[in-house]
Design an enzyme around this catalytic site. Structure first.
Site, PDB file in Angstrom:
ATOM      1  N   ASP A   1      -1.448   1.036   6.186  1.00  8.20           N
ATOM      2  CA  ASP A   1      -1.234   0.831   7.645  1.00  8.20           C
ATOM      3  C   ASP A   1       0.032   1.795   7.871  1.00  8.20           C
ATOM      4  O   ASP A   1       0.503   2.382   7.448  1.00  8.20           O
ATOM      5  CB  ASP A   1      -0.921  -0.615   7.889  1.00  8.20           C
ATOM      6  CG  ASP A   1       0.385  -1.007   6.776  1.00  8.20           C
ATOM      7  OD1 ASP A   1       0.604  -0.514   6.094  1.00  8.20           O
ATOM      8  OD2 ASP A   1       1.236  -1.710   7.443  1.00  8.20           O
TER       9      ASP A   1
ATOM     10  N   SER B   1       0.644  -1.222   0.064  1.00  8.54           N
ATOM     11  CA  SER B   1       0.040  -0.053   0.083  1.00  8.54           C
ATOM     12  C   SER B   1       0.897   1.223   0.005  1.00  8.54           C
ATOM     13  O   SER B   1       0.261   2.306  -0.356  1.00  8.54           O
ATOM     14  CB  SER B   1      -0.818  -0.003   1.292  1.00  8.54           C
ATOM     15  OG  SER B   1      -0.067  -0.216   2.267  1.00  8.54           O
ATOM     16  N   GLY B   2       1.940   1.349   0.277  1.00 13.57           N
ATOM     17  CA  GLY B   2       2.674   2.300   0.535  1.00 13.57           C
ATOM     18  C   GLY B   2       3.196   3.152   1.830  1.00 13.57           C
ATOM     19  O   GLY B   2       3.695   3.597   2.084  1.00 13.57           O
ATOM     20  N   GLY B   3       2.172   2.241   2.806  1.00 14.81           N
ATOM     21  CA  GLY B   3       2.215   2.560   4.247  1.00 14.81           C
ATOM     22  C   GLY B   3       3.724   2.326   4.748  1.00 14.81           C
ATOM     23  O   GLY B   3       4.328   3.274   5.201  1.00 14.81           O
TER      24      GLY B   3
ATOM     25  N   HIS C   1      19.888 -17.373  -9.468  1.00 15.35           N
ATOM     26  CA  HIS C   1      19.904 -18.466  -8.768  1.00 15.35           C
ATOM     27  C   HIS C   1      19.578 -18.045  -7.160  1.00 15.35           C
ATOM     28  O   HIS C   1      18.609 -18.933  -6.720  1.00 15.35           O
ATOM     29  CB  HIS C   1      21.504 -18.670  -8.264  1.00 15.35           C
ATOM     30  CG  HIS C   1      21.909 -19.413  -7.201  1.00 15.35           C
ATOM     31  ND1 HIS C   1      21.964 -20.668  -7.404  1.00 15.35           N
ATOM     32  CD2 HIS C   1      22.026 -19.011  -6.021  1.00 15.35           C
ATOM     33  CE1 HIS C   1      21.988 -21.313  -5.911  1.00 15.35           C
ATOM     34  NE2 HIS C   1      22.148 -20.084  -5.225  1.00 15.35           N
TER      35      HIS C   1
ATOM     36  N   CYS D   1      22.255 -27.528  -6.885  1.00  8.02           N
ATOM     37  CA  CYS D   1      21.219 -26.609  -7.713  1.00  8.02           C
ATOM     38  C   CYS D   1      21.263 -26.863  -9.048  1.00  8.02           C
ATOM     39  O   CYS D   1      22.429 -26.937  -9.540  1.00  8.02           O
ATOM     40  CB  CYS D   1      21.470 -25.071  -7.329  1.00  8.02           C
ATOM     41  SG  CYS D   1      20.253 -23.798  -8.133  1.00  8.02           S
TER      42      CYS D   1
END
Ligand code: GUN
Ligand code: ZN
Length: 372
Positions: A147, A94-96, A336, A305
């Site tokens: 928030d 939200s940017g809060g 990775h 991996c």
């Protein structure tokens, strides 16, 4: 309803949840890690590469896209999905959190937050209604309520005021959000490190009927055991028929500890950020690629991996790229690290399916080098 949470099973060994989240842009397996694409791009990765490593959902930031290029431009492009060429689910924060990290550049009032742009110092005002207007224009599948994330440490009085304001703002967000068929609004529980305040926030936020809930205000500098303790008493207060999202958490140990405590969704800049400064997660622990011990190490970053980077390049070569500040170092290490976390979560989901998540945790910690 824009989304639906489907519980598949609960791990008999731990209580962790395996589920599916149905969204307008497809189905997400949970528990899930969401790579962060702050500026409508996951740094150093094309959408095709994100699909190759099986990223299912990415996160982007309302604050940054509002400042530049502007949500009106993104809307004109046909929304964030079209603008960035990503057709899978997106969540926007939200940017809060971003606005609050501006420090002296911002002023909090009941109506909203006044702040100056980190780019040119221009003055702006974001209220809960404005945040939702921006998020509606961006068009993500999941949007977060506006928030206030309290810093750590913060005194009780401060945290109590900020969580109560967060509740009032969440109600205003719900009121302002009209596009409920295509975008699911999640509420955010705050309350710092105070048990009674977390309980109060969880009670107040979950009383607002929303399709999902997040825990904010963690991983803000507190010791890890304290974060786990907060999760221990907060998660059980969240509804079990809706997704639970732990914001800003993404180290391998925290992901596993979060899932054990019933979390379904995570996001973090950590894997992409440390990749760009030359650090990799591997099954044997963190590798600082720049280290001189890798000068003549012609083995892969992580022998276990099978990502593109590990199949094709040696530590000696990656170290060379890092030391030369080559763009390819950032690309290969980001690839990775994201692959590693996405694969870790795939293994976590399989372990839940097999009722052996605690065994999986212990084996992983043993190998990765965390204390048990
Ligand atoms: N990202 C990490 N923590 C938080 C939080 O508390 N609130 C919001 N909006 N985003 C976050
Ligand atoms: Zn790899």
């Amino acid at each position: 309803m824009a989304i639906r949470y489907e519980l598949i099973k609960v791990c008999k060994q731990t209580g962790a949840r395996l589920g599916k989240l149905h969204t307008p842009h497809g189905v997400i397996d949970t528990p899930i890690f969401m790579p962060v694409g702050t500026q409508a791009t996951v740094k150093a990765m094309t959408p095709e590469e994100l699909k190759e490593i099986e990223a299912q959902i990415i996160l982007s930031n309302t604050y940054h896209l509002y400042i530049r290029p502007g949500h009106d431009i993104v809307k004109k492009a046909g929304g964030l999905h079209k603008f960035m060429n990503w057709d899978r689910p997106i969540l926007t924060d939200s940017g809060g959190y971003q606005v609050f990290s501006l420090g002296p550049l911002r002023k909090i009032k009941e109506e909203g937050v006044e702040f100056r742009s980190h780019l040119d110092g221009s003055k702006h005002f974001i209220s809960p209604e404005k945040a939702i207007e921006i998020e509606n224009a961006l068009g993500a599948d999941i949007i977060m309520a506006f928030d206030e994330c309290a810093p750590y440490p913060a005194d009780r009085e401060y945290v109590k005021n900020s969580l109560e304001r967060t509740t009032r703002w969440a109600k205003r967000c719900k009121e302002a959000h009209k596009n409920t068929d295509n975008q699911a609004l999640f509420g955010i529980i705050q309350g710092g490190m105070y048990k009674d305040l977390r309980e109060q926030s969880a009670r107040e936020i979950t009383a607002i009927d929303l399709p999902g809930y997040a825990i904010g205000g963690l991983s803000v500098g507190e010791p890890k055991p304290l974060m786990y303790e907060v999760l221990d008493y907060t998660v059980p207060l969240m509804p079990s028929d809706k997704p639970r999202y732990l914001m800003g958490v993404g180290s391998p140990d925290d992901l596993i500890e979060g899932v054990l405590r019933g979390i379904d969704m995570f996001d973090c800049v950590l894997p992409t950020r440390i990749a760009r400064n030359g650090t990799a997660f591997t099954s044997g622990g963190k590798v600082v690629v720049r280290n001189a011990i890798y000068q003549e190490d012609f083995t892969p970053l992580d022998p276990e991996c099978d990502c593109y980077t590990c199949r094709n390049y040696t530590k000696a070569y990656l170290r060379h790229l890092v030391k030369c500040n080559e763009i390819l170092a950032s690309r290969l290490l980001t690839y990775h690290n994201l692959y590693f976390l996405i694969n870790l979560m795939k293994n976590v989901r399989q372990a839940i399916m097999d009722d052996r998540l605690m065994d999986f945790r212990n084996e992983f910690f043993e190998k990765f080098g965390y204390e048990k």
